[in-house]
Design a protein around this motif. Structure first.
Motif, PDB file in Angstrom:
ATOM      1  N   LEU A 169      31.419  38.070  38.967  1.00 54.32           N
ATOM      2  CA  LEU A 169      31.283  37.463  40.293  1.00 54.32           C
ATOM      3  C   LEU A 169      30.290  36.309  40.257  1.00 54.32           C
ATOM      4  CD1 LEU A 169      31.629  37.402  43.411  1.00 54.32           C
ATOM      5  CD2 LEU A 169      29.809  39.114  43.523  1.00 54.32           C
ATOM      6  N   LEU A 170      29.143  36.537  39.654  1.00 50.46           N
ATOM      7  CA  LEU A 170      28.113  35.495  39.607  1.00 50.46           C
ATOM      8  C   LEU A 170      28.538  34.348  38.688  1.00 50.46           C
ATOM      9  CD1 LEU A 170      24.919  37.724  39.509  1.00 50.46           C
ATOM     10  CD2 LEU A 170      25.932  36.571  41.469  1.00 50.46           C
ATOM     11  N   ARG A 171      29.266  34.658  37.635  1.00 50.07           N
ATOM     12  CA  ARG A 171      29.716  33.605  36.724  1.00 50.07           C
ATOM     13  C   ARG A 171      30.720  32.689  37.428  1.00 50.07           C
ATOM     14  NH1 ARG A 171      31.513  36.701  33.167  1.00 50.07           N
ATOM     15  NH2 ARG A 171      29.557  36.929  32.004  1.00 50.07           N
ATOM     16  N   GLY A 172      31.577  33.269  38.272  1.00 52.91           N
ATOM     17  CA  GLY A 172      32.570  32.470  38.980  1.00 52.91           C
ATOM     18  C   GLY A 172      32.036  31.777  40.216  1.00 52.91           C
ATOM     19  N   GLY A 173      30.841  32.186  40.672  1.00 49.82           N
ATOM     20  CA  GLY A 173      30.260  31.577  41.865  1.00 49.82           C
ATOM     21  C   GLY A 173      30.526  32.411  43.105  1.00 49.82           C
ATOM     22  N   GLU A 178      34.573  34.700  49.046  1.00 49.76           N
ATOM     23  CA  GLU A 178      35.229  34.566  50.349  1.00 49.76           C
ATOM     24  C   GLU A 178      36.725  34.374  50.189  1.00 49.76           C
ATOM     25  OE1 GLU A 178      34.458  32.181  54.555  1.00 49.76           O
ATOM     26  OE2 GLU A 178      33.725  31.334  52.677  1.00 49.76           O
ATOM     27  N   GLN A 179      37.147  33.756  49.087  1.00 53.05           N
ATOM     28  CA  GLN A 179      38.560  33.477  48.878  1.00 53.05           C
ATOM     29  C   GLN A 179      39.324  34.693  48.358  1.00 53.05           C
ATOM     30  OE1 GLN A 179      38.461  30.202  46.143  1.00 53.05           O
ATOM     31  NE2 GLN A 179      37.340  28.846  47.553  1.00 53.05           N
ATOM     32  N   GLY A 183      40.296  42.997  49.402  1.00 56.54           N
ATOM     33  CA  GLY A 183      41.023  43.879  48.501  1.00 56.54           C
ATOM     34  C   GLY A 183      40.323  44.097  47.178  1.00 56.54           C
ATOM     35  N   LEU A 184      39.712  43.029  46.635  1.00 58.85           N
ATOM     36  CA  LEU A 184      39.012  43.157  45.357  1.00 58.85           C
ATOM     37  C   LEU A 184      37.845  44.129  45.474  1.00 58.85           C
ATOM     38  CD1 LEU A 184      38.497  42.237  42.440  1.00 58.85           C
ATOM     39  CD2 LEU A 184      37.132  40.355  43.367  1.00 58.85           C
ATOM     40  N   TRP A 185      37.103  44.058  46.575  1.00 58.01           N
ATOM     41  CA  TRP A 185      35.958  44.956  46.768  1.00 58.01           C
ATOM     42  C   TRP A 185      36.425  46.403  46.935  1.00 58.01           C
ATOM     43  CZ3 TRP A 185      31.488  42.578  45.872  1.00 58.01           C
ATOM     44  CH2 TRP A 185      31.408  41.209  46.073  1.00 58.01           C
ATOM     45  N   GLU A 186      37.516  46.577  47.680  1.00 57.09           N
ATOM     46  CA  GLU A 186      38.008  47.938  47.897  1.00 57.09           C
ATOM     47  C   GLU A 186      38.507  48.546  46.591  1.00 57.09           C
ATOM     48  OE1 GLU A 186      38.521  51.400  49.525  1.00 57.09           O
ATOM     49  OE2 GLU A 186      37.642  49.700  50.612  1.00 57.09           O
ATOM     50  N   GLU A 187      39.124  47.720  45.755  1.00 59.11           N
ATOM     51  CA  GLU A 187      39.583  48.227  44.462  1.00 59.11           C
ATOM     52  C   GLU A 187      38.398  48.624  43.579  1.00 59.11           C
ATOM     53  OE1 GLU A 187      40.638  48.151  40.292  1.00 59.11           O
ATOM     54  OE2 GLU A 187      39.504  46.531  41.246  1.00 59.11           O
ATOM     55  N   GLY A 212      31.816  35.427  54.473  1.00 63.19           N
ATOM     56  CA  GLY A 212      32.410  34.819  55.654  1.00 63.19           C
ATOM     57  C   GLY A 212      31.883  35.324  56.974  1.00 63.19           C
ATOM     58  N   THR A 213      30.710  35.971  56.980  1.00 66.24           N
ATOM     59  CA  THR A 213      30.183  36.557  58.225  1.00 66.24           C
ATOM     60  C   THR A 213      29.161  35.665  58.914  1.00 66.24           C
ATOM     61  OG1 THR A 213      28.541  37.764  56.907  1.00 66.24           O
ATOM     62  CG2 THR A 213      30.572  38.936  57.493  1.00 66.24           C
ATOM     63  N   GLY A 214      29.251  34.378  58.716  1.00 66.04           N
ATOM     64  CA  GLY A 214      28.347  33.478  59.414  1.00 66.04           C
ATOM     65  C   GLY A 214      27.417  32.745  58.476  1.00 66.04           C
TER      66      GLY A 214
END
Length: 454
Positions: A169-173, A178-179, A183-187, A212-214
C-alpha cells in the motif's frame, strides 16, 4: 436498597433500558393511568398490572433485592429485558407519590419471586459445597496448549501477510487506496479472520472506512497504518516484550484472556453505562470506581444483534462486589465477581483532576498501550464553554481546557451538562483521548446526585 426505604431516581431506572426506544416507551408508562394493583414489599419486590392493547392486563414484577442485579418478569410478548412495562413500573415506584404502596404480593407475583429466590439459594449452596470435577488428568491442559500453539502460528502467518500488504500500500501510494474501493480492505480483513486474528481484522476494516472521508484523510490513514504496523511488529516480536506489554499485544490482536490475580473487593461506584452497536453485536460498557482500591474499572458485556446485554447497573449507586482484573499493561478491564448485596445509594464522588492533568494521564497510558483510544478521567471544577463550532471543558481555576469530542457534541448529554452547570463549575467523568473528552456523567458544584450524560 429497598430494604432501607431508599428509592431509585428516574435516571437510575432509565439507565437500565436496553435501548432508546424502550427508554421512551417506558417513560410514557411511568404514570398511574395504565396501572392497577401496583405494590411493593419490604424485601425489594415491585409488581403491578398494566393495561395494554389486549383484554387482559400485563402482569409485571421486578425483583430488586437480588445481589446479581434487578430481575424482571412480564407477561407481554417483548423480548427486551427490561421491557417497557418493567421500566414504567419502576418509574412509577421511583416517583414515591403513593402509587406503589407497601402491600402483600399477589399469588402470581409471589410464585415467581419465591421460585427464583429459591433457585438462587440452591445454586449458592451448591457452589459453596462444591462438586467433583470428574477428571484430573493432564489431557485437557495439554490439548489446550496445543490449540493455543496452533492458533499462535496462524496469527503469525496472518500478521506476516498483513505486513506485506501494508508495504504494498505504501509503495503504491496512499492515493491508490481511494481508487481501489472497500473490497480490497474487506478481503484483507477476511484473511485476518481466517488467521484467527479478530483484532487485526477489525483494525483493517477501520482502515477501509477512512479513504475519501474528507480533507486530511491520507494523514489519518497513514496514522492508522502506523499503529497497525506497530501492532503487527509487537506480535511478531512478542517474546522480546515485557510481560505486561506482551499481554496487551495479545489482547489487541484478538486472543482471548481470562482475569487473573486476587479479586478486588470494594464498594464500587457506578460512574457510567452506555451501549455501542453494529450489525452483529451490542457492546455495553460500565465504568466503576472503587474508593478503597483507588481503581477505575471497565466492565464489558455483549448481546447478539437486536438483543441488549444482560448486565445493567444503575448509574450513581454503589455496588459491594469483587472484581478480577484482566492482564495487560495499564489495562482497566475487569470481570464482575461475587456481589455481596444489591446496589445502594451513595454520596461518593471520584477524585478529580485538571484538564492538563487529564491530557498527561492519557499520554502516560499510551506508553503502556499505544493503541489506546481513551482513558477514564474525572475532571474537577470545569465549566462547559463554546469554542467556535464546538465546545470545551475549561478549568475554573486555571487557563487550560479540553475540547469535547465531535461525537459527543451531537448528543443530548451535552446540553444536559450545560444546563447542569449554568456557567458554574461542575465535576465531570468521561473518557479522554486523542479526539478530546467525551462526558459520560456529571455532578453539580453543590452536593447532589450524579447526572448521566450518555
Amino acid at each position: 436498597m429497598t430494604q432501607q426505604g431508599v428509592r431509585w431516581t428516574a435516571d437510575q431506572v432509565l439507565a437500565l433500558a436496553p435501548d432508546t426506544a424502550s427508554r421512551t416507551a417506558g417513560s410514557r408508562l411511568g404514570a398511574a393511568g395504565p396501572w392497577s394493583e401496583a405494590g411493593s414489599s419490604d424485601e425489594g419486590a415491585v409488581w403491578g398490572l398494566c393495561k395494554g392493547s389486549g383484554s387482559r392486563p400485563y402482569q409485571t414484577v421486578v425483583d430488586l433485592a437480588d445481589a446479581a442485579g434487578p430481575a424482571y418478569r412480564c407477561s407481554c410478548p417483548s423480548r427486551k429485558f427490561p421491557c417497557k412495562h418493567a421500566l414504567g413500573l419502576l418509574l412509577l415506584w421511583a416517583g414515591g407519590d403513593g402509587s406503589v404502596p407497601r402491600a402483600e404480593a399477589p399469588e402470581w407475583a409471589e410464585q415467581w419471586i419465591g421460585g427464583r429466590r429459591g433457585r438462587a439459594d440452591r445454586q449458592g449452596r451448591a457452589e459453596t459445597s462444591g462438586s467433583p470435577s470428574g477428571s484430573s488428568g493432564s489431557a485437557g491442559p495439554e490439548a489446550a496448549r496445543r490449540r493455543a500453539e496452533r492458533r499462535a502460528e496462524r496469527v503469525t502467518a496472518g500478521a506476516t501477510e498483513l505486513e506485506q500488504r501494508l508495504a504494498d500500500l505504501l509503495r503504491g501510494g496512499l492515493a491508490a487506496a481511494e481508487q481501489s474501493g472497500y473490497g480490497l480492505w474487506e478481503e484483507t480483513a477476511a484473511r485476518m479472520v481466517d488467521a484467527q486474528a479478530q483484532g487485526l481484522a477489525a483494525r483493517v476494516r477501520e482502515l477501509g472506512a477512512i479513504p475519501g472521508t474528507g480533507p486530511g484523510w491520507p494523514v489519518r490513514l497513514l496514522e492508522e497504518c502506523a499503529l497497525l504496523h506497530l501492532l503487527d511488529q509487537g506480535w511478531l516480536r512478542r517474546d522480546r516484550l515485557p510481560e505486561g506489554l506482551a499481554a496487551t499485544v495479545r489482547s489487541r490482536v484478538g486472543l482471548p484472556a481470562s482475569p487473573e490475580g486476587p479479586p478486588l473487593r470494594d464498594h464500587w461506584l457506578v460512574l457510567a453505562q452506555y451501549d455501542t452497536a453494529d450489525t452483529r453485536l451490542t457492546t455495553r460498557r460500565v465504568w466503576l470506581y472503587g474508593p478503597h482500591t483507588g481503581r477505575t474499572a471497565l466492565l464489558l458485556s455483549y448481546g447478539a444483534a437486536g438483543r441488549a446485554p444482560e448486565l445493567a447497573l444503575p448509574v450513581g449507586l454503589s455496588l459491594d462486589a469483587e472484581l478480577s482484573v484482566y492482564p495487560g499493561a495499564g489495562q482497566v478491564r475487569a470481570a464482575l465477581g461475587t456481589r455481596f448485596g444489591p446496589p445502594a445509594p451513595t454520596v461518593l464522588r471520584p477524585p478529580g483532576t485538571t484538564a492538563s492533568g487529564a491530557a498527561a494521564r492519557y499520554g502516560e497510558a499510551l506508553c503502556e498501550d499505544p493503541w489506546l483510544d481513551a482513558v477514564p478521567v474525572t475532571l474537577d471544577r470545569v465549566v462547559p464553554v463554546p469554542d467556535g463550532d464546538g465546545w470545551q471543558l475549561a478549568d475554573a481555576d486555571g487557563d487550560t481546557a479540553l475540547p469535547i469530542t465531535p461525537a459527543a457534541r451531537s448528543r443530548p448529554g451535552l446540553w444536559r451538562l450545560v444546563a447542569l452547570s449554568g456557567g458554574a463549575p461542575v465535576t465531570v467523568f468521561g473518557e479522554c483521548g486523542h479526539q478530546g473528552f467525551t462526558p459520560l456523567a456529571a455532578w453539580p458544584g453543590q452536593p447532589g446526585e450524579v447526572v448521566p450524560l450518555c
